[in-house]
Design a protein around this motif. Structure first.
Motif, short mmCIF file in Angstrom:
data_model
loop_
_atom_site.label_atom_id
_atom_site.label_comp_id
_atom_site.label_asym_id
_atom_site.label_seq_id
_atom_site.Cartn_x
_atom_site.Cartn_y
_atom_site.Cartn_z
N ARG A 163 0.74 -1.23 -0.01
CA ARG A 163 0.00 -0.09 -0.15
C ARG A 163 0.78 1.26 -0.06
O ARG A 163 0.51 2.16 -0.58
CB ARG A 163 -0.99 -0.17 1.09
CG ARG A 163 -1.99 0.97 1.31
CD ARG A 163 -2.93 0.78 2.33
NE ARG A 163 -3.75 2.09 2.65
CZ ARG A 163 -4.33 1.97 3.57
NH1 ARG A 163 -4.53 1.31 4.67
NH2 ARG A 163 -5.34 3.41 3.44
N LYS A 189 2.15 1.86 -3.76
CA LYS A 189 1.21 2.45 -4.43
C LYS A 189 1.01 3.79 -4.04
O LYS A 189 0.95 4.82 -4.98
CB LYS A 189 -0.19 1.84 -4.31
CG LYS A 189 -0.33 0.46 -4.95
CD LYS A 189 -1.68 -0.10 -4.57
CE LYS A 189 -1.31 -1.76 -5.19
NZ LYS A 189 -2.62 -2.62 -4.93
N ARG A 190 1.19 4.24 -2.74
CA ARG A 190 0.90 5.76 -2.52
C ARG A 190 2.30 6.75 -3.00
O ARG A 190 1.86 7.56 -3.45
CB ARG A 190 1.03 5.85 -0.97
CG ARG A 190 0.83 7.20 -0.33
CD ARG A 190 -0.26 8.10 -0.82
NE ARG A 190 -0.06 9.43 -0.43
CZ ARG A 190 -0.11 10.30 -1.31
NH1 ARG A 190 -0.25 10.36 -2.43
NH2 ARG A 190 0.30 11.69 -0.97
#
Length: 178
Positions: free
Chosen positions: A70, A73-74
């Motif tokens: 995650r 992706k950020r």
């Protein structure tokens, strides 16, 4: 950019502890942005809370953190999908000084412009000397940071010239006081 995004970028290379992130952040920005360790650990706590980093173990009393999927992706979203917007709506102290000195009798606007021009020119000269001394031995990070600061000074000098020209034009037209 905020500290969290910088930390994510640095964790892309692998797990690190807070103090190592502080040092790497300062090195990566050419010393242009210094952090205190509290900022780093506060950001790590928020990143962990949001599922962007995870505790990766402890060695010699130092907690190490790794980026999660995650978090990757950020980081990609921040780097590629969020260009820095410069819409000019932010407050600018120098513009306020110029405009308020013109609108009031607190100070002569041309003296404000002249003093700022002198200060900006002095800063530009110092930065140019620093860049010349680091041109062949300085890090890319230092040089990039110096180039940006030098160009900001040049832009400010251009703006000061433009303001003065506008004041002259208004005085010549008889439409305003200078």
């Amino acid at each position: 950019m905020g500290v969290p995004e910088g930390i994510l970028a640095l964790l892309d290379a692998g797990p690190r502890h807070g103090y190592g992130l502080k040092l790497a952040f300062e090195a990566a920005t050419g010393g242009g942005w210094s952090l205190n360790v509290g900022q780093v650990y506060g950001a790590l706590q928020r990143l962990e809370r949001d599922g962007l980093v995870a505790f990766d173990g402890e060695e010699d009393g130092r907690k190490s953190y790794a980026m999660t999927e995650r978090g990757r992706k950020r980081l990609e979203q921040w780097l590629l999908d969020e260009p820095v917007r410069r819409d000019g709506t932010g407050r600018d102290e120098l513009a306020m000084k110029v405009l308020l000195s013109r609108a009031t009798e607190a100070a002569d606007v041309r003296r404000v412009l002249a003093r700022q021009r002198d200060a900006t020119m002095s800063t530009l000269q110092g930065l140019t000397r620093q860049k010349a001394s680091e041109e062949h031995g300085g890090s890319l990070e230092q040089l990039v940071h110096l180039d940006r600061r030098i160009l900001h000074c040049r832009a400010e000098l251009d703006w000061l010239d433009l303001v003065e020209q506008r004041l002259d034009d208004r005085a010549d037209d008889g439409r305003g006081s200078a």
